[in-house]
Design an enzyme around this catalytic site. Structure first.
Site, PDB file in Angstrom:
ATOM      1  CG  ASP A  43      35.649  81.049  41.039  1.00 14.30           C
ATOM      2  OD1 ASP A  43      36.148  82.011  40.474  1.00 14.30           O
ATOM      3  OD2 ASP A  43      35.436  79.930  40.537  1.00 14.30           O
ATOM      4  CD  GLU A  44      37.005  79.627  48.237  1.00 11.24           C
ATOM      5  OE1 GLU A  44      36.678  80.396  49.087  1.00 11.24           O
ATOM      6  OE2 GLU A  44      36.874  78.473  48.174  1.00 11.24           O
TER       7      GLU A  44
END
Length: 282
Positions: free
Chosen positions: A226-227
């Site tokens: 999720d980066e």
């Protein structure tokens, strides 16, 4: 003119790039139909997207001449033929709202993609895939079989010549190796407004914190969970009376809309990577 193209590029910023690109196309009989550019003062990089028509040269000839043209600018560029929709494979688990939305938009002519296959670790949506005449592949995943499953995933993606892979609520964490293989061509939808509430069960996290806005984020897949570079985000208003189930129901619409916009922009070659960020020419 019948042959339309999209040129995207980035290079160190300096005076005269727009003039040079425009002149290059003009000298080859190109007619610019749409153009946008951005120079990032933080990185010193210049970004540009040009849509143009050109009948005097073939796609291959344009590519060859662009290689020579771009060298003095240290230019990273890509040339795309607009008549070719982007071949796309969708990955999904047991939540089908994003998959259903993408299929409907695609069949309605609202997305510049060709959905070549659907892959899932469950069998739930094989009938939905069949109703759209899209091949469905069931690839079960467990901790013991994950390497083999990912190998099969990539085999399907490559056999379909997919330029884009969409994780439409595919609830499996991809390995670093697969993330690397799909770099820049895999989009995930995360059901929170990143960087808040990363990882599992973000609606539970949001409910626990009593948030007044919930969101969704479409981003490129990277090895850091999720980066990845963010493409699109949106929010919906909620209040203290909403349960986790309410938040989940409200969030589904936001997720579907955010993912659809990200897929559309990527399919139109409007998204350029800028380190851990994106430049989007809408």
């Amino acid at each position: 003119m019948k042959h339309a193209y999209i040129l995207t590029l980035s290079c160190p910023d300096r005076p005269g790039i727009v003039h040079a690109v425009s002149g290059f196309l003009f000298e080859r009989g190109g007619n610019i139909e749409e153009a946008a550019q951005y120079n990032d003062p933080d990185t010193g990089l210049f970004f540009m997207r040009v849509q143009f028509a050109c009948d005097q040269l073939t796609f291959e000839d344009l590519q060859a001449q662009l290689r020579f043209f771009g060298e003095p600018f240290r230019m990273a560029w890509k040339l795309h033929a607009t008549r070719q929709p982007m071949r796309t494979v969708i990955l999904v688990s047991k939540e089908g709202h994003c998959l259903n939305d993408l299929l409907f938009r695609w069949r309605s002519g609202l997305l510049p993609v060709e959905i070549a296959a659907i892959i899932s670790n469950h069998r739930d949506f094989y009938q939905l895939a069949a109703s759209y005449n899209v091949p469905f592949h069931h690839v079960p995943v467990s901790s013991a079989t994950k390497p083999q499953a990912e190998s099969r995933l990539f085999e399907i993606i490559e056999s379909e010549r997919a330029e884009l892979v969409v994780l439409a609520r595919y609830m499996q964490i991809l390995s670093n190796e697969l993330c690397s293989r799909l770099a820049g061509r895999a989009i995930n939808i995360h059901h929170s407004f990143l960087p808040s509430f990363k990882g599992a069960k973000p609606y539970y996290q949001a409910h626990d914190r009593g948030v007044k806005l919930i969101g969704a984020t479409a981003h490129y897949v990277t090895a850091d969970l999720d980066e990845g570079p963010i493409i699109e985000q949106d929010v919906a208003r909620v209040d203290h009376a909403h349960t986790v189930e309410d938040l989940t129901a409200v969030g589904r619409d936001t997720e579907s809309q955010v993912l659809a916009r990200a897929v559309k922009w990527h399919g139109e070659h409007r998204v350029l990577l800028n380190g851990h960020k994106t430049v989007i020419f809408r």
